[in-house]
Design a protein around this motif. Structure first.
Motif, PDB file in Angstrom:
ATOM      1  N   ARG A   1     -11.159   2.125  -2.895  1.00 30.15           N
ATOM      2  CA  ARG A   1     -10.281   3.186  -3.382  1.00 30.15           C
ATOM      3  C   ARG A   1      -8.885   2.657  -3.722  1.00 30.15           C
ATOM      4  O   ARG A   1      -8.221   3.158  -4.623  1.00 30.15           O
ATOM      5  N   VAL A   2      -8.435   1.639  -2.981  1.00 31.74           N
ATOM      6  CA  VAL A   2      -7.100   1.082  -3.235  1.00 31.74           C
ATOM      7  C   VAL A   2      -7.149  -0.183  -4.093  1.00 31.74           C
ATOM      8  O   VAL A   2      -6.150  -0.887  -4.227  1.00 31.74           O
ATOM      9  N   GLY A   3      -8.319  -0.470  -4.680  1.00 31.58           N
ATOM     10  CA  GLY A   3      -8.411  -1.574  -5.628  1.00 31.58           C
ATOM     11  C   GLY A   3      -8.735  -2.922  -5.040  1.00 31.58           C
ATOM     12  O   GLY A   3      -8.439  -3.955  -5.656  1.00 31.58           O
TER      13      GLY A   3
ATOM     14  N   ARG B   1      -1.206  -7.104   0.131  1.00 27.83           N
ATOM     15  CA  ARG B   1      -0.971  -6.714   1.527  1.00 27.83           C
ATOM     16  C   ARG B   1      -0.590  -5.239   1.618  1.00 27.83           C
ATOM     17  O   ARG B   1      -0.994  -4.537   2.553  1.00 27.83           O
ATOM     18  N   GLN B   2       0.194  -4.752   0.647  1.00 28.10           N
ATOM     19  CA  GLN B   2       0.553  -3.339   0.681  1.00 28.10           C
ATOM     20  C   GLN B   2      -0.670  -2.454   0.414  1.00 28.10           C
ATOM     21  O   GLN B   2      -0.785  -1.358   0.964  1.00 28.10           O
ATOM     22  N   ARG B   3      -1.610  -2.941  -0.386  1.00 25.15           N
ATOM     23  CA  ARG B   3      -2.856  -2.209  -0.593  1.00 25.15           C
ATOM     24  C   ARG B   3      -3.673  -2.161   0.697  1.00 25.15           C
ATOM     25  O   ARG B   3      -4.305  -1.152   1.012  1.00 25.15           O
TER      26      ARG B   3
ATOM     27  N   LEU C   1      -4.023   8.374  -5.821  1.00 22.74           N
ATOM     28  CA  LEU C   1      -4.570   8.768  -4.526  1.00 22.74           C
ATOM     29  C   LEU C   1      -4.165  10.192  -4.170  1.00 22.74           C
ATOM     30  O   LEU C   1      -4.956  10.952  -3.602  1.00 22.74           O
ATOM     31  N   ARG C   2      -2.946  10.561  -4.497  1.00 24.94           N
ATOM     32  CA  ARG C   2      -2.495  11.932  -4.232  1.00 24.94           C
ATOM     33  C   ARG C   2      -3.374  12.931  -4.971  1.00 24.94           C
ATOM     34  O   ARG C   2      -3.824  13.931  -4.396  1.00 24.94           O
TER      35      ARG C   2
END
Length: 260
Positions: free
Chosen positions: A138-140, A158-160, A198-199
């Motif tokens: 979902r976050v790639g 890392r932020q993903r 995502l929102r």
């Protein structure tokens, strides 16, 4: 809009160390009579300079710090700092993404263990590995990252991973405390678009703490401005950023560099 997270009249005082043996410690008012709400599926930005009280207010809203005054409710239920078991229901409803993706990830843990940690801590049943793989997608990110460590990734990756950890248990509210400030411009744009997707996809409510007015303008439906521990102005993002009423908000917006 139906309220999800509501803080009313929040105050937080800190007593500073005494300067001498015979004088009392000075009281610092970090947050003063602040009221803020986030509706179901709504995105709210909280902006202001460093030291304005943004992070302290958010810690109180997340039951990570105890308010000196005021009340906080989530979905109509009161919340306050307490034991892990008494707050488990609330932790299941919220996810948090912090400023520095490297510092917020344990360098000794694999991605699989990092992202699945909330599932274990919150006693969420099911196949945790399958849930992690689905959330990473979902976050790639792909399942190929499961056995790798944080140092092997770029800042954006890392932020993903941090986002995946915040979303893996299916929260209704995602809180980002300066979630993009440690990233370069290109990566910031990518994560910004990911947050917006995502929102919409998950129906998430967002509370974004930032000094980046561009981020707030792009992502937030409403914005609140803090100065000296007080919320000095709040309203629709377009109204506040384009027609600010409070002198502090006017100065804050005027300070943003622009290109002719």
């Amino acid at each position: 809009m139906t309220p999800l997270l509501v803080g009313i009249g929040i105050g937080r005082d800190f007593v500073l160390p005494r300067q001498t043996l015979f004088t009392p410690g000075v009281v610092r008012h970090a947050v003063v009579d602040a009221s803020l709400s986030v509706g179901v599926g709504e995105s709210v930005g909280l902006i202001g300079e460093s030291g304005s009280g943004k992070s302290t207010l958010v810690r109180i809203l997340l039951a990570l710090d105890r308010a000196t005054a005021g009340t906080v409710e989530f979905d109509g239920r009161p919340i306050a700092p307490g034991t892990a078991s008494s707050l488990r229901w609330f932790r299941r409803q919220t996810g948090v993404v912090l400023q520095d993706p490297y510092a917020s990830l344990d360098p000794r843990m694999r991605v699989l263990d990092i992202v699945s940690e909330p599932l274990r801590a919150l006693d969420i049943p099911g196949n945790h590995t399958a849930t992690v793989i689905e959330t990473l997608d979902r976050v790639g990110l792909t399942m190929a990252v499961l056995d790798r460590y944080p140092y092997e990734f770029s800042g954006g990756q890392r932020q993903r991973i941090a986002l995946a950890r915040a979303l893996v248990h299916g929260p209704r509210l995602l809180v980002g405390d300066e979630p993009l400030s440690a990233l370069d411009v290109t990566v910031r744009a990518q994560i910004l678009e990911l947050l917006a997707e995502l929102r919409d996809e998950m129906g998430l409510a967002l509370l974004i703490v930032s000094h980046d007015l561009g981020l707030v303008d792009h992502l937030a439906d409403r914005v609140a401005v803090m100065n000296g521990g007080r919320i000095v102005e709040q309203g629709a993002t377009s109204d506040v950023l384009r027609s600010p009423q409070d002198p502090y908000t006017q100065k804050l917006i005027a300070a943003v560099p622009t290109l002719d």
